[in-house]
Scaffold this motif. Structure first.
Motif, PDB file in Angstrom:
ATOM      1  N   LEU A 150     -14.433 -14.004 -15.441  1.00 39.77           N
ATOM      2  CA  LEU A 150     -14.089 -12.713 -14.842  1.00 39.77           C
ATOM      3  C   LEU A 150     -14.792 -12.586 -13.496  1.00 39.77           C
ATOM      4  CD1 LEU A 150     -14.546 -10.363 -17.957  1.00 39.77           C
ATOM      5  CD2 LEU A 150     -12.448 -11.475 -17.178  1.00 39.77           C
ATOM      6  N   LYS A 151     -14.082 -12.042 -12.509  1.00 41.69           N
ATOM      7  CA  LYS A 151     -14.630 -11.841 -11.175  1.00 41.69           C
ATOM      8  C   LYS A 151     -14.071 -10.549 -10.619  1.00 41.69           C
ATOM      9  CE  LYS A 151     -16.806 -13.171  -7.385  1.00 41.69           C
ATOM     10  NZ  LYS A 151     -18.280 -13.310  -7.348  1.00 41.69           N
ATOM     11  N   CYS A 152     -14.828  -9.883  -9.763  1.00 41.75           N
ATOM     12  CA  CYS A 152     -14.383  -8.620  -9.197  1.00 41.75           C
ATOM     13  C   CYS A 152     -14.620  -8.597  -7.684  1.00 41.75           C
ATOM     14  CB  CYS A 152     -15.107  -7.447  -9.854  1.00 41.75           C
ATOM     15  SG  CYS A 152     -14.583  -5.820  -9.247  1.00 41.75           S
ATOM     16  N   PHE A 153     -13.658  -8.039  -6.951  1.00 39.14           N
ATOM     17  CA  PHE A 153     -13.797  -7.799  -5.518  1.00 39.14           C
ATOM     18  C   PHE A 153     -13.395  -6.360  -5.240  1.00 39.14           C
ATOM     19  CE2 PHE A 153     -13.338 -12.378  -5.581  1.00 39.14           C
ATOM     20  CZ  PHE A 153     -14.227 -12.799  -4.603  1.00 39.14           C
TER      21      PHE A 153
ATOM     22  N   ILE B 214     -28.574  -0.585  -6.829  1.00 41.68           N
ATOM     23  CA  ILE B 214     -27.438  -1.215  -6.157  1.00 41.68           C
ATOM     24  C   ILE B 214     -26.992  -2.414  -6.979  1.00 41.68           C
ATOM     25  CG2 ILE B 214     -26.682  -2.418  -4.069  1.00 41.68           C
ATOM     26  CD1 ILE B 214     -28.691  -0.783  -2.500  1.00 41.68           C
ATOM     27  N   VAL B 215     -25.687  -2.529  -7.216  1.00 46.42           N
ATOM     28  CA  VAL B 215     -25.149  -3.603  -8.048  1.00 46.42           C
ATOM     29  C   VAL B 215     -24.088  -4.374  -7.274  1.00 46.42           C
ATOM     30  CG1 VAL B 215     -25.582  -2.400 -10.213  1.00 46.42           C
ATOM     31  CG2 VAL B 215     -23.385  -2.085  -9.052  1.00 46.42           C
ATOM     32  N   THR B 216     -23.744  -5.530  -7.788  1.00 48.98           N
ATOM     33  CA  THR B 216     -22.664  -6.322  -7.217  1.00 48.98           C
ATOM     34  C   THR B 216     -21.334  -5.867  -7.801  1.00 48.98           C
ATOM     35  OG1 THR B 216     -22.759  -8.013  -8.934  1.00 48.98           O
ATOM     36  CG2 THR B 216     -24.204  -8.314  -7.022  1.00 48.98           C
ATOM     37  N   ALA B 217     -20.240  -6.335  -7.205  1.00 40.14           N
ATOM     38  CA  ALA B 217     -18.917  -5.998  -7.724  1.00 40.14           C
ATOM     39  C   ALA B 217     -18.740  -6.553  -9.140  1.00 40.14           C
ATOM     40  CB  ALA B 217     -17.835  -6.551  -6.797  1.00 40.14           C
ATOM     41  N   ASP B 218     -19.316  -7.719  -9.416  1.00 33.60           N
ATOM     42  CA  ASP B 218     -19.213  -8.289 -10.765  1.00 33.60           C
ATOM     43  C   ASP B 218     -19.949  -7.426 -11.786  1.00 33.60           C
ATOM     44  OD1 ASP B 218     -17.727 -10.392  -9.793  1.00 33.60           O
ATOM     45  OD2 ASP B 218     -19.443 -11.723  -9.565  1.00 33.60           O
TER      46      ASP B 218
ATOM     47  N   TRP C 257     -10.326  -9.257 -10.710  1.00 35.09           N
ATOM     48  CA  TRP C 257      -9.902  -7.856 -10.531  1.00 35.09           C
ATOM     49  C   TRP C 257     -10.173  -7.467  -9.081  1.00 35.09           C
ATOM     50  CZ3 TRP C 257      -9.937  -4.006 -15.065  1.00 35.09           C
ATOM     51  CH2 TRP C 257      -9.309  -2.818 -14.700  1.00 35.09           C
ATOM     52  N   SER C 258      -9.098  -7.118  -8.383  1.00 29.63           N
ATOM     53  CA  SER C 258      -9.188  -6.698  -6.984  1.00 29.63           C
ATOM     54  C   SER C 258      -9.003  -5.190  -6.909  1.00 29.63           C
ATOM     55  CB  SER C 258      -8.105  -7.422  -6.170  1.00 29.63           C
ATOM     56  OG  SER C 258      -7.874  -6.776  -4.950  1.00 29.63           O
ATOM     57  N   VAL C 259     -10.021  -4.492  -6.453  1.00 26.53           N
ATOM     58  CA  VAL C 259      -9.981  -3.026  -6.374  1.00 26.53           C
ATOM     59  C   VAL C 259      -9.800  -2.629  -4.915  1.00 26.53           C
ATOM     60  CG1 VAL C 259     -11.113  -0.883  -7.016  1.00 26.53           C
ATOM     61  CG2 VAL C 259     -11.578  -2.963  -8.321  1.00 26.53           C
ATOM     62  N   ARG C 260      -8.639  -2.077  -4.577  1.00 26.86           N
ATOM     63  CA  ARG C 260      -8.311  -1.723  -3.192  1.00 26.86           C
ATOM     64  C   ARG C 260      -8.688  -0.270  -2.904  1.00 26.86           C
ATOM     65  NH1 ARG C 260      -4.429  -5.499  -1.737  1.00 26.86           N
ATOM     66  NH2 ARG C 260      -4.659  -4.748   0.409  1.00 26.86           N
TER      67      ARG C 260
ATOM     68  N   TYR D 209     -13.430 -17.386  -2.162  1.00 26.47           N
ATOM     69  CA  TYR D 209     -13.620 -17.552  -3.609  1.00 26.47           C
ATOM     70  C   TYR D 209     -12.400 -18.203  -4.246  1.00 26.47           C
ATOM     71  CZ  TYR D 209     -14.174 -16.416  -8.541  1.00 26.47           C
ATOM     72  OH  TYR D 209     -14.264 -16.511  -9.906  1.00 26.47           O
ATOM     73  N   VAL D 210     -11.212 -17.713  -3.900  1.00 24.99           N
ATOM     74  CA  VAL D 210      -9.991 -18.259  -4.504  1.00 24.99           C
ATOM     75  C   VAL D 210      -9.828 -19.731  -4.129  1.00 24.99           C
ATOM     76  CG1 VAL D 210      -7.472 -18.123  -4.542  1.00 24.99           C
ATOM     77  CG2 VAL D 210      -8.839 -16.028  -4.606  1.00 24.99           C
ATOM     78  N   TYR D 211      -9.986 -20.050  -2.844  1.00 26.49           N
ATOM     79  CA  TYR D 211      -9.813 -21.431  -2.399  1.00 26.49           C
ATOM     80  C   TYR D 211     -10.786 -22.382  -3.099  1.00 26.49           C
ATOM     81  CZ  TYR D 211      -6.964 -19.729   1.530  1.00 26.49           C
ATOM     82  OH  TYR D 211      -5.996 -19.154   2.304  1.00 26.49           O
TER      83      TYR D 211
END
Length: 880
Positions: free
Chosen positions: A488-491, A450-454, A435-438, A527-529
């Motif tokens: 699942l991954k988030c950016f 404080i948390v990570t994007a995941d 999930w990419s949040v722009r 991450y994708v690569y």
């Protein structure tokens, strides 16, 4: 200074010129002045100035850059009054890096490290290296490189095979290449574009001034270079001096690779699945043709999301290009259907990275949500990693917009017969989910933590307790996301720039964007690569480009016919296509190798057999590599039957060729004897002795002739048998011979014929025995390679089970934390079932059972050996 002119890989209207200068420490140099002149010239001519060194950046390394402080002796840069001065970028490339990129417990990026060194090394006299670097170059960047190939230390880089290079080094080199090619720098003439003729005038002017000892004033150069009429007619001078010129032709973007090519690098995307205005989906044949040429495994990354959310920009970054997929800057959606770009994978050089950019979901101009659902489903079915792009935050509205996930059970079937809850099988075959949040504007905090994007994504996907309709509607999309995808991954991304800049994102380099956004984008690419896996089918079978094209055709055909795409049926259909192709390809390879390696006729059957066994083994490897899901070894049997037929034809050709050559040799050698027989030379007293002498010489001469092949002894046997009656006639009428001499001569001839007959039978038996031995070896080779193939399939099946089991265990842990005890127990049953299946597939007995079934399906000739003897006898008698 050497020059290489190339078409720019990413900009059709620009030329890339690479300048390589002589090393500064070679014996041929004439002292510091030569080094400084070369450096000054490189500074004037370049947009990017790369300084190459080894080890680290410290005081000693800065001392080696002292020549930078003396460039002003040759070049004067006067402050401009009307426009900003444009100088090149300074890129410091540190090879075999020993940089210590840690400071106060934090890891620095290479640019920050360089900045800290330059800040520390700057003094107040204005002559230090660090101060000159900042004055001469408008930006300083640093790239660090690991050792390219530790095992080949001391070897020339151009002698090291690409596959042997360190992966980290290759990734770092690709990063430098992408940075240079994507950089949008101003012209060296301060905003004025410079063409080839202008650059030539610039070089001539600068070199002339240096030779005269004159100082070069950059501002004056512009007046000379930018004049409309050249001060020198370069073409005329070139012709007069007889200078050889090299024509640089435009390289057309690759649309169809050459046969056997390993890499495939498209410069622009093509439409894979067209979406008409009426909502009708259709596969573009051009894209299928491109995919059909890609035999490498593919890593397929698809991006989906609402229109006008910047999906195409991320795809272009993954492709390593500023321009590629259309970005657009209006409220209208640019991408229609699904577009494809194929590029070499930056980390895995035997893989092809296929990027799929989908049209924006929820386009108000289209107004067809069913069509959107199919686009979403196709992106899921074709990819190994699915990126969902959204704007703002992950809230209830954002999750609700992802309702397409909840419809997948209506659009995709796992088995043709259906099942109680097929959705629980989706995690086996679905892609990884990112999930990419722009334009993310919030702080990554939950409360005060404080948390990570995941962790932010996990919190957004938490389920609510309760059973009313509202809570069910709230939980459903979250349950689907958590259950359908194996990971699942988030950016989250900051806004890249202001509104005006973002209108031209395809022309803006990273330096013109928000540094935080650039850093986030880099993390996303890395991450994708590094984590996107090869696309696989049910059972873990690897998908190549050719197979991906077949998948697209199959899925779209199902949709157009009103059917629901079925994974099981698709795998079965694809296996038939691939296995048929594998039989054809491997059989053709065997035939071509045999034609290349066999020189007919062979001297012995063993010689032909040896080549056959080698070629058959290699062809079988080719077949095993391409085939999959060959249930009952039907296609393996078809392949072996094909090879057996080709080999039989080759044996037939070998025998015929030997027959023709041996017969011709015998005819030539016997011509003289034939003439003597006609003129009566043997039909007189003492003629039989002359005949015997001539026969002995003929046999001796025949045996001495090379290259007769496997029919040599049989042809000689036939010749001797045919001559028996003539020989007997001569003995009877030769009055000079006594009765006893005639009797002994007859016995001797009879023994010679018998001996030759024995040799012929031995040759025939040896051929039959060799064919039996060939079949025995073929059976052993088949079983050995089949066992290895089944082992690999077993490993793939284990990995598939392991992926689902890991996902289920993680989901169970989340449900446990969220307090859903009933669901935890239900999940426990699924986990136990998965563990049981995994244990069964890992058992050696599982492999033995499949192997035993495969043995029953072996071709008949491997079981009925007497058939082989009949075949050999048939071949022998066919030509005799």
């Amino acid at each position: 200074m050497w020059m290489w002119c190339l078409p720019h890989p990413q900009r059709d209207d620009q030329c890339l010129i690479i300048l390589d200068v002589d090393g500064f420490e070679t014996k041929e140099q004439e002292g510091d002045t030569t080094e400084i002149r070369i450096s000054a010239l490189a500074l004037i001519l370049s947009n990017i100035f790369i300084y190459n060194s080894k080890g680290t950046i410290n005081e000693e390394a800065l001392d080696k850059l002292q020549f930078i402080t003396k460039i002003s002796n040759y070049v004067e840069i006067r402050p401009n009054t009307g426009e900003e001065r444009k100088c090149p970028e300074f890129l410091w490339c540190v090879r075999d890096s020993e940089l210590n990129l840690w400071m106060d417990g934090f890891r620095l990026i290479a640019d920050d490290y360089l900045l800290s060194i330059l800040t520390i090394g700057q003094d107040t006299d204005g002559c230090s290296v660090s101060r000159c670097l900042k004055n001469l170059f408008h930006r300083q960047k640093c790239f660090e490189f690991s050792h390219p190939c530790p095992e080949a230390d001391g070897t020339r880089m151009d002698e090291v095979l690409e596959g042997k290079l360190d992966r980290e080094f290759q990734m770092q080199a690709e990063r430098l290449r992408n940075y240079v090619l994507n950089s949008e720098l101003e012209s060296i003439m301060g905003g004025h574009n410079v063409n080839g003729q202008m650059l030539a005038r610039l070089i001539e002017t600068c070199v002339s001034s240096m030779c005269k000892g004159q100082r070069i004033i950059l501002e004056n150069l512009r007046d000379i270079v930018l004049c409309e009429k050249p001060t020198v007619e370069l073409d005329k001078v070139t012709a007069e001096k007889g200078v050889k010129t090299t024509k640089v032709e435009r390289i057309v973007p690759l649309t169809k690779p050459s046969a056997g090519s390993v890499m495939y690098d498209m410069q622009e995307p093509v439409c894979l699945i067209e979406n008409s205005a009426s909502g009708e989906l259709r596969v573009n044949q051009e894209a299928v043709n491109i995919l059909s040429e890609i035999s490498q495994p593919v890593v397929a990354v698809a991006i989906v999301g609402l229109y006008r959310t910047g999906k195409s920009y991320l795809m272009n970054k993954l492709a390593g290009k500023l321009r590629g997929f259309s970005l657009g800057s209006t409220i209208q959606s640019e991408t229609k259907g699904i577009w494809m770009m194929c590029v070499p994978h930056p980390l895995n050089h035997n893989h092809c990275l296929i990027l799929l950019d989908t049209e924006g979901l929820g386009d108000v101009e289209k107004g067809d949500e069913k069509n959107d659902s199919w686009i979403f489903a196709l992106a899921v079915l074709l990819s190994s990693m699915l990126v969902y792009n959204s704007m703002g935050t992950i809230d209830q509205y954002a999750v609700a917009k992802l309702h397409y996930i909840t419809e997948l059970t209506e659009l995709i079937k796992v088995k043709s017969a259906g099942g109680d809850d097929e959705s629980m099988q989706f995690a086996r075959f679905f892609p990884a989910f990112v999930w990419s949040v722009r334009d993310f504007t919030l702080d990554l905090k939950l409360g005060s933590r404080i948390v990570t994007a995941d962790e932010y994504l996990d919190n957004a996907l938490k389920l609510k307790h309760g059973s009313n309709k509202k809570i069910q509607d709230y939980n459903l999309p979250r349950e689907c996301i958590r259950n359908y995808f194996p990971s699942l991954k988030c950016f989250v991304f900051d806004r890249p720039a202001d509104k005006e800049v973002m209108k031209n994102m395809d022309r803006i380099p990273d330096s013109g964007l928000d540094p935080a956004f650039v850093k986030q984008a880099h993390s996303f690419l890395k991450y994708v690569y590094s984590t996107a896996q090869i696309k696989r089918l049910k059972g873990g079978h690897i998908v190549t480009g050719r197979m991906l094209g077949s998948l697209a055709l199959t899925y779209v055909d199902s949709i157009r016919s009103g059917k629901i795409p079925c994974l099981e049926s698709t795998v079965h259909m694809l296996s038939e296509i691939e296995n048929t192709a594998a039989v054809t390809m491997a059989s053709k390879a065997y035939s071509e190798w045999m034609e290349e390696q066999v020189s007919l006729p062979t001297e012995t059957v063993e010689e032909l057999s040896t080549i056959h066994n080698r070629c058959q083994s290699q062809a079988l490897q080719l077949f095993m590599k391409q085939c999959f899901k060959d249930e009952g070894q039907r296609y393996q049997q078809e392949f072996m039957n094909s090879v057996a037929k080709i080999y039989a034809d080759m044996c037939e050709k070998n025998m015929k060729k030997s027959l023709d050559i041996s017969t011709a040799i015998m005819r030539d050698l016997g011509a003289a004897m034939q003439e003597k027989a006609k003129n009566g030379s043997y039909a007189k007293p003492g003629g039989y002795a002359v005949y015997v002498k001539d026969m002995d010489e003929l046999v001796e001469g025949y045996r001495a002739k090379p290259g007769k092949g496997v029919q040599a002894e049989k042809i000689l046997q036939d010749f001797l048998e045919n001559k028996q009656q003539f020989s007997q006639h001569l003995r009877i009428f030769d009055e000079s011979m006594s009765a006893r001499e005639k009797e002994l001569a007859a016995e001797r001839e009879k023994a010679e014929v018998a001996e030759q007959e024995r040799k012929g039978r031995e040759e025939e038996q040896r051929a039959a025995q060799q064919l039996l031995e060939d079949q025995r070896r073929a059976m052993e080779e088949n079983m050995a390679q089949l066992r290895e193939k089944l082992k690999q399939d077993q490993i793939k099946l284990h990995q598939e089970h392991d992926k689902v089991l890991k996902q289920r265990l993680e989901e169970q842990e989340k449900l446990q934390r969220e307090g859903f005890q009933t669901r935890v127990k239900a999940m426990e049953k699924q986990i136990d079932s998965l563990k049981k299946q995994q244990k069964e597939t890992e058992s050696p007995a599982y492999l033995d059972r499949i192997l035993d079934m495969a043995t029953l399906m072996l071709p008949p000739q491997y079981k009925l050996i007497p058939v082989s003897v009949k075949l050999v006898k048939h071949l022998w008698t066919k030509f005799l």
